[in-house]
Enzyme design. Structure first.
Site: not given
Ligand SMILES: [Zn+2]
Length: 274
Positions: A2-3
């Protein structure tokens, strides 16, 4: 992994469902995570308090339960899910916060590189590495941050984008995508880029993140990150180069190339990116 767009989508989903709700209890599994998951502290500091705020700094989520603060990092595979009352708990759910009305917040993380740490709310600001994080690329001065980095160092521009002290929230996927959109090779030294190319990269960074966020938001409108479709949003984005080694470039049809760079693969099109 996840960014920024995925973490921001999680923040919006959880906020919409649980902001203002009182936590009534906490269930904690005994597992080893990147930082210890302290069940005794969670049970002592969270129940009885309302979730008043859920903020984001880079890829970190900062929750405020009245006088209690919590920092959550999703690591490689972490998810925060809002579950309906009675929904069967997913495997790898390490933390469950029970809210009034029966809804639950789950922290699910199969690979356990994430963490969820709770503390008195005054401690939130100083929690490492939060004080050292650079500006947020959605709201901060991306061009200024890149210009400052160009004065200080000669590192490849992809490494600069991954440096959370320069800009907070970008990971390898969106670094590669932004460089493709800006037509810049990942290996190019940040110091070599002139002001015009830096400006183009700053625009590309924001566009790539906003597009991904919009894709996550579309999923959100369809019901959000429920327990069954928890990874939706993440895969809604059409990636141009990341993970596409050998596949035709979406612009020129020549094969996308992958090269190890600072221990992380850089994906790029050798003819579109210079
Ligand atoms: Zn190309």
């Amino acid at each position: 992994m996840p960014e920024l767009p995925e973490v921001e989508t999680v923040r919006r989903t959880v906020s919409a469902a649980l902001l203002g709700c009182r936590a009534e209890g906490v269930g904690v599994a005994t597992v080893k995570m990147r930082l210890p998951l302290d069940g005794e502290r969670w049970r002592r500091l969270v129940p009885g308090r309302r979730l008043e705020a859920l903020d984001r700094r880079g890829k970190y989520l900062l929750a405020r339960f009245e006088d209690t603060g919590a920092v959550v990092h999703l690591g490689m595979s972490g998810r925060l899910l809002v579950a309906a009352p009675g929904q069967p708990v997913l495997p790898h759910t390490h933390l469950v916060v029970h809210f009034e009305g029966g809804r639950e917040l789950w922290f699910v993380d199969p690979r356990r590189f994430g963490f969820a740490v709770v503390m008195p709310v005054e401690g939130l600001k100083a929690f490492p590495p939060l004080p050292e994080l650079g500006p947020d690329p959605l709201t901060g001065d991306v061009e200024g941050a890149l210009a400052a980095a160009a004065c200080r160092q000669r590192a490849p521009v992809r490494s600069i984008l991954l440096d959370q002290r320069v800009l907070a929230g970008i990971g390898n996927i969106y670094a590669c995508e932004a460089l493709f959109r800006a037509g810049i090779r990942p290996q190019r030294s940040v110091a070599e880029l002139g002001a015009r190319r830096r400006a183009r990269l700053a625009v590309a960074v924001r566009e790539v993140l906003q597009d991904a966020l919009a894709a996550g938001g579309t999923t959100l409108a369809d019901g959000g990150f429920s327990a069954s479709d928890g990874q939706a949003g993440y895969f809604a984005v059409q990636l141009a180069v990341y993970g596409r080694e050998g596949a035709p470039c979406r612009r020129c049809s020549r094969p996308v190339r992958r090269q190890a760079l600072g221990g992380r693969s850089a994906y790029y099109c050798p003819s579109c990116q210079r």
